[in-house]
Design a protein around this motif. Sequence first.
Motif, mmCIF file in Angstrom:
data_model
loop_
_atom_site.group_PDB
_atom_site.id
_atom_site.type_symbol
_atom_site.label_atom_id
_atom_site.label_comp_id
_atom_site.label_asym_id
_atom_site.label_seq_id
_atom_site.Cartn_x
_atom_site.Cartn_y
_atom_site.Cartn_z
ATOM 1 N N TYR A 113 109.409 -6.591 4.737
ATOM 2 C CA TYR A 113 109.377 -7.677 3.683
ATOM 3 C C TYR A 113 110.713 -8.237 3.841
ATOM 4 O O TYR A 113 111.739 -7.836 3.582
ATOM 5 N N THR B 86 107.958 -15.958 -1.370
ATOM 6 C CA THR B 86 106.599 -15.966 -1.208
ATOM 7 C C THR B 86 106.305 -15.514 0.047
ATOM 8 O O THR B 86 107.213 -16.046 1.164
ATOM 9 N N PRO B 87 105.246 -14.711 0.754
ATOM 10 C CA PRO B 87 104.325 -14.223 -0.209
ATOM 11 C C PRO B 87 105.047 -13.084 -1.210
ATOM 12 O O PRO B 87 106.195 -12.696 -0.692
ATOM 13 N N ALA B 88 104.537 -12.479 -2.094
ATOM 14 C CA ALA B 88 105.081 -11.654 -2.954
ATOM 15 C C ALA B 88 105.266 -10.200 -2.203
ATOM 16 O O ALA B 88 104.319 -9.919 -1.227
ATOM 17 N N TYR B 89 106.288 -9.462 -2.651
ATOM 18 C CA TYR B 89 106.431 -8.153 -2.037
ATOM 19 C C TYR B 89 105.058 -7.074 -2.196
ATOM 20 O O TYR B 89 104.522 -7.265 -3.310
ATOM 21 N N ASN B 90 104.842 -6.558 -1.100
ATOM 22 C CA ASN B 90 103.631 -5.699 -1.177
ATOM 23 C C ASN B 90 103.737 -4.256 -0.808
ATOM 24 O O ASN B 90 103.031 -3.834 -0.018
ATOM 25 N N LYS B 91 104.904 -3.581 -1.290
ATOM 26 C CA LYS B 91 105.323 -2.462 -1.149
ATOM 27 C C LYS B 91 105.572 -2.113 0.460
ATOM 28 O O LYS B 91 105.350 -0.949 0.773
ATOM 29 N N GLU B 92 106.002 -3.150 1.253
ATOM 30 C CA GLU B 92 106.559 -2.816 2.388
ATOM 31 C C GLU B 92 107.741 -1.900 2.645
ATOM 32 O O GLU B 92 108.624 -1.842 1.455
#
Length: 318
Positions: free
Chosen positions: A39, A67-73
Amino acid sequence: MNEKHRQKQAPFPNAFLAGVQKAGTTTLNGWISQHPQVYCYNSLKDIPLFVKFPQPEQLNKRLLLETPAYNKEPVVFHSAVNYIFYPSLLQQIALKQPAAKLIVILRNPVTRAISSYFYFRKMMREKRDMETALIYQPQKKFEITRDNNDFTYIEHGFYYEQVKNCLRCFPKAQLLVLDYDDLENNPGKLLQEVFHFLNIDEKFKPSLIAKNITGELKSRYLQQRLVKKSGFHKWIVDNLIDPWLPVNKRKLLKNKMFELNTSRSGKQAAPVWAEEETIKKIQEKLTGLYLHDTANLDELLHTDFFSKWFAHDIVPKE
């Protein structure tokens, strides 16, 4: 609802591309950020977080705009070339994220300094001739300010002191030092090394497009419009543009426009207006300044940059 929003925390970076200036960091950042396990705060590229946003609430608010939002990368990445240049910034990273991994990419300091001068001329920030800008007595110590010290072309090439300061804040295992020549000539191997260091999938292959090349301007008029700053311009941005195009998206759009306004053709050694004799004079002067520092760097890191950079005549690149 408002209380929940106030308590929301953006992920703070656990990996940094910390330097150096004009050594392919924008290109490398673009490659790394494509990895699905990374991310990246791309809209904050080259903005040291602790300088622009000194208050934690201020910083968190800006990070949440990405953006895009954080997705637990697993890897949260930020790139700013001046992190390694200012000891106080390294200290702040260490305090906030002591387990952070830092990546540094080093380029021949002579060609780096000349490329940096050409870049700031292209950005219409540098008005001086080459000799005035590049032949001077370098400073020993200074600290970052909001105005920055981008015209310290020579100082940015003293890598030994910068790497030594980094190792005062972080264990050697948390620092990866890369070679700019590998970025140009063997990017696959370089990326595999980076992904291994970050403990993510080494087989991922990003699109290898170079960015932020110095090059030549296609339109000086467009460049002037992009770099122009004034009170009226700020009012327009704050009151008319910001509600429709937030700062994070504006930054990415502006960077794209800079890129589109730069000619990539020819990859000539220097802009057409640069005098060959002047460049040679500057190369000789700067080489003498960097010999001792580079020898110390090799001793510190067990590398062989000295023979690579100074065993033959130096030819400036873009």
